[in-house]
Scaffold this motif. Structure first.
Motif, PDB file in Angstrom:
ATOM      1  N   GLY A 105       0.802  -1.215   0.000  1.00 19.70           N
ATOM      2  CA  GLY A 105       0.000   0.000   0.000  1.00 19.70           C
ATOM      3  C   GLY A 105       0.833   1.261   0.000  1.00 19.70           C
ATOM      4  N   ARG A 106       0.128   2.383   0.109  1.00 21.88           N
ATOM      5  CA  ARG A 106       0.786   3.672   0.115  1.00 21.88           C
ATOM      6  C   ARG A 106       0.752   4.254   1.525  1.00 21.88           C
ATOM      7  N   LEU A 107       1.284   5.468   1.687  1.00 22.62           N
ATOM      8  CA  LEU A 107       1.464   6.047   3.001  1.00 22.62           C
ATOM      9  C   LEU A 107       0.155   6.240   3.756  1.00 22.62           C
ATOM     10  N   THR A 108      -0.940   6.516   3.047  1.00 22.45           N
ATOM     11  CA  THR A 108      -2.222   6.782   3.711  1.00 22.45           C
ATOM     12  C   THR A 108      -3.115   5.549   3.787  1.00 22.45           C
ATOM     13  N   ASN A 109      -2.673   4.442   3.244  1.00 18.56           N
ATOM     14  CA  ASN A 109      -3.490   3.230   3.268  1.00 18.56           C
ATOM     15  C   ASN A 109      -2.560   2.035   3.042  1.00 18.56           C
ATOM     16  N   PHE A 110      -2.155   1.384   4.118  1.00 22.82           N
ATOM     17  CA  PHE A 110      -1.168   0.324   3.961  1.00 22.82           C
ATOM     18  C   PHE A 110      -1.384  -0.785   4.982  1.00 22.82           C
ATOM     19  N   ARG A 111      -0.683  -1.893   4.742  1.00 26.20           N
ATOM     20  CA  ARG A 111      -0.678  -3.030   5.653  1.00 26.20           C
ATOM     21  C   ARG A 111       0.734  -3.575   5.743  1.00 26.20           C
ATOM     22  N   ASN A 112       1.201  -3.802   6.946  1.00 30.35           N
ATOM     23  CA  ASN A 112       2.511  -4.398   7.186  1.00 30.35           C
ATOM     24  C   ASN A 112       2.352  -5.735   7.895  1.00 30.35           C
ATOM     25  N   SER A 113       3.234  -6.642   7.624  1.00 29.05           N
ATOM     26  CA  SER A 113       3.261  -7.905   8.368  1.00 29.05           C
ATOM     27  C   SER A 113       4.702  -8.366   8.499  1.00 29.05           C
ATOM     28  N   ALA A 114       5.005  -8.984   9.630  1.00 23.28           N
ATOM     29  CA  ALA A 114       6.359  -9.473   9.885  1.00 23.28           C
ATOM     30  C   ALA A 114       6.281 -10.793  10.633  1.00 23.28           C
ATOM     31  N   THR A 115       7.202 -11.691  10.314  1.00 21.01           N
ATOM     32  CA  THR A 115       7.273 -12.990  10.967  1.00 21.01           C
ATOM     33  C   THR A 115       8.720 -13.297  11.319  1.00 21.01           C
ATOM     34  N   ILE A 116       8.928 -13.753  12.529  1.00 23.35           N
ATOM     35  CA  ILE A 116      10.254 -14.190  12.970  1.00 23.35           C
ATOM     36  C   ILE A 116      10.152 -15.661  13.388  1.00 23.35           C
ATOM     37  N   LYS A 117      11.030 -16.480  12.836  1.00 19.70           N
ATOM     38  CA  LYS A 117      11.060 -17.898  13.186  1.00 19.70           C
ATOM     39  C   LYS A 117      12.410 -18.242  13.791  1.00 19.70           C
ATOM     40  N   ILE A 118      12.369 -18.858  14.956  1.00 17.47           N
ATOM     41  CA  ILE A 118      13.581 -19.340  15.616  1.00 17.47           C
ATOM     42  C   ILE A 118      13.354 -20.814  15.925  1.00 17.47           C
ATOM     43  N   ASN A 119      14.003 -21.663  15.145  1.00 19.11           N
ATOM     44  CA  ASN A 119      13.775 -23.106  15.235  1.00 19.11           C
ATOM     45  C   ASN A 119      12.280 -23.386  15.066  1.00 19.11           C
ATOM     46  N   ARG A 120      11.598 -23.928  16.073  1.00 19.40           N
ATOM     47  CA  ARG A 120      10.181 -24.257  15.929  1.00 19.40           C
ATOM     48  C   ARG A 120       9.259 -23.163  16.457  1.00 19.40           C
ATOM     49  N   GLU A 121       9.829 -22.097  16.992  1.00 23.90           N
ATOM     50  CA  GLU A 121       9.023 -21.005  17.526  1.00 23.90           C
ATOM     51  C   GLU A 121       8.769 -19.963  16.435  1.00 23.90           C
ATOM     52  N   THR A 122       7.528 -19.456  16.412  1.00 18.26           N
ATOM     53  CA  THR A 122       7.150 -18.447  15.432  1.00 18.26           C
ATOM     54  C   THR A 122       6.541 -17.250  16.151  1.00 18.26           C
ATOM     55  N   TYR A 123       7.016 -16.068  15.799  1.00 15.18           N
ATOM     56  CA  TYR A 123       6.493 -14.816  16.329  1.00 15.18           C
ATOM     57  C   TYR A 123       6.075 -13.952  15.140  1.00 15.18           C
ATOM     58  N   SER A 124       4.878 -13.415  15.199  1.00 12.46           N
ATOM     59  CA  SER A 124       4.392 -12.656  14.055  1.00 12.46           C
ATOM     60  C   SER A 124       3.650 -11.414  14.527  1.00 12.46           C
ATOM     61  N   GLY A 125       3.562 -10.451  13.637  1.00 15.41           N
ATOM     62  CA  GLY A 125       2.835  -9.226  13.924  1.00 15.41           C
ATOM     63  C   GLY A 125       2.371  -8.578  12.634  1.00 15.41           C
ATOM     64  N   SER A 126       1.353  -7.750  12.735  1.00 15.34           N
ATOM     65  CA  SER A 126       0.846  -7.049  11.567  1.00 15.34           C
ATOM     66  C   SER A 126       0.293  -5.705  11.994  1.00 15.34           C
ATOM     67  N   SER A 127       0.237  -4.782  11.059  1.00 15.48           N
ATOM     68  CA  SER A 127      -0.347  -3.473  11.313  1.00 15.48           C
ATOM     69  C   SER A 127      -1.079  -3.008  10.061  1.00 15.48           C
ATOM     70  N   GLU A 128      -2.147  -2.270  10.276  1.00 15.13           N
ATOM     71  CA  GLU A 128      -2.934  -1.714   9.184  1.00 15.13           C
ATOM     72  C   GLU A 128      -3.223  -0.250   9.492  1.00 15.13           C
ATOM     73  N   PHE A 129      -3.250   0.559   8.454  1.00 17.37           N
ATOM     74  CA  PHE A 129      -3.530   1.980   8.627  1.00 17.37           C
ATOM     75  C   PHE A 129      -4.263   2.489   7.392  1.00 17.37           C
ATOM     76  N   ALA A 130      -5.342   3.230   7.625  1.00 21.44           N
ATOM     77  CA  ALA A 130      -6.111   3.813   6.527  1.00 21.44           C
ATOM     78  C   ALA A 130      -6.687   5.143   6.985  1.00 21.44           C
ATOM     79  N   VAL A 131      -6.533   6.162   6.179  1.00 17.00           N
ATOM     80  CA  VAL A 131      -7.093   7.471   6.482  1.00 17.00           C
ATOM     81  C   VAL A 131      -7.727   8.029   5.214  1.00 17.00           C
ATOM     82  N   GLY A 132      -8.907   8.602   5.363  1.00 19.05           N
ATOM     83  CA  GLY A 132      -9.623   9.200   4.244  1.00 19.05           C
ATOM     84  C   GLY A 132     -10.595  10.249   4.751  1.00 19.05           C
ATOM     85  N   GLY A 133     -10.422  11.488   4.307  1.00 17.52           N
ATOM     86  CA  GLY A 133     -11.288  12.548   4.803  1.00 17.52           C
ATOM     87  C   GLY A 133     -11.101  12.753   6.292  1.00 17.52           C
ATOM     88  N   ASN A 134     -12.190  12.633   7.052  1.00 12.21           N
ATOM     89  CA  ASN A 134     -12.130  12.786   8.506  1.00 12.21           C
ATOM     90  C   ASN A 134     -12.079  11.453   9.240  1.00 12.21           C
TER      91      ASN A 134
END
Length: 202
Positions: A105-134
């Motif tokens: 996406g772009r600066l005013t409407n985007f989605r991020n996701s990240a995953t970290i794997k260490i052996n059998r352990e998995t850590y993940s996160g995500s973020s979403e942001f959207a702005v339009g008008g008010n």
């Protein structure tokens, strides 16, 4: 020419023989590189393909035919962004380690996701942001491996708006609603809060 060549080398030390090979080519801002070094028990291979902002890299070290160490990286920035790191080692606590990051996406409407794997352990996160008008909406989620998430929503101009915050803390919900209105010299506000904790619960 210097921008497109291949080299071969052989080194003999007593009964040990070592050989090496490199290949290099450059076209515009895109580069390809292959390098290899081999002796009877050790082999090292290095590869790079792409530009500074869009590439794939790989390095592998083998001993007696077994890949002990390897590193792979990948970056793509054409349009959306993707980055990948993968590491393999012979150490028990860090046999497999990987990171993946995606941005869409772009600066005013985007989605991020990240995953970290260490052996059998998995850590993940995500973020979403959207702005339009008010209106504005944002969300953050984390899995570590417990699940935590927050979603924030804002609707309306700064003198007449509502906000809502929704959270989930490993199955425990939280909500907060805020209303604000300042019209014609009159001010009205409201706040509703619901939590899983007895101390703060409406």
């Amino acid at each position: 020419p210097w921008y497109n060549f291949q080299n071969d080398m052989t080194l003999q030390l007593a009964n040990e023989k070592m050989s090496g090979e490199t290949q290099f080519s450059l076209r515009g801002d895109s580069m390809k590189l292959k390098a290899a070094m081999t002796n009877p028990s050790i082999q090292l291979n290095i590869n790079h393909d792409g530009t500074l902002l869009n590439f794939k890299d790989e390095a592998v070290l083998e001993i007696s035919g077994r890949p002990l160490y390897s590193v792979k990286t990948e970056l793509m920035t054409s349009g959306d962004i993707k980055a990948v790191l993968d590491v393999r080692t012979p150490f028990r606590k860090l046999r497999n380690f990987g990171i993946t990051f995606d941005h869409n996406g772009r600066l005013t409407n985007f989605r991020n996701s990240a995953t970290i794997k260490i052996n059998r352990e998995t850590y993940s996160g995500s973020s979403e942001f959207a702005v339009g008008g008010n209106n504005l909406e944002a969300q953050v989620s984390i899995l570590i491996p417990e699940s935590y998430s927050l979603r924030y929503t804002h609707k309306g101009p700064m003198n007449d708006f509502t906000c809502r915050l929704v959270g989930d803390f490993n199955g425990k919900p939280l909500t907060a609603d805020l209303g604000f209105q300042f019209l014609g010299g009159n001010l009205e506000t409201s706040l509703t809060l619901n939590t899983p904790w007895r101390i703060v619960h409406s």
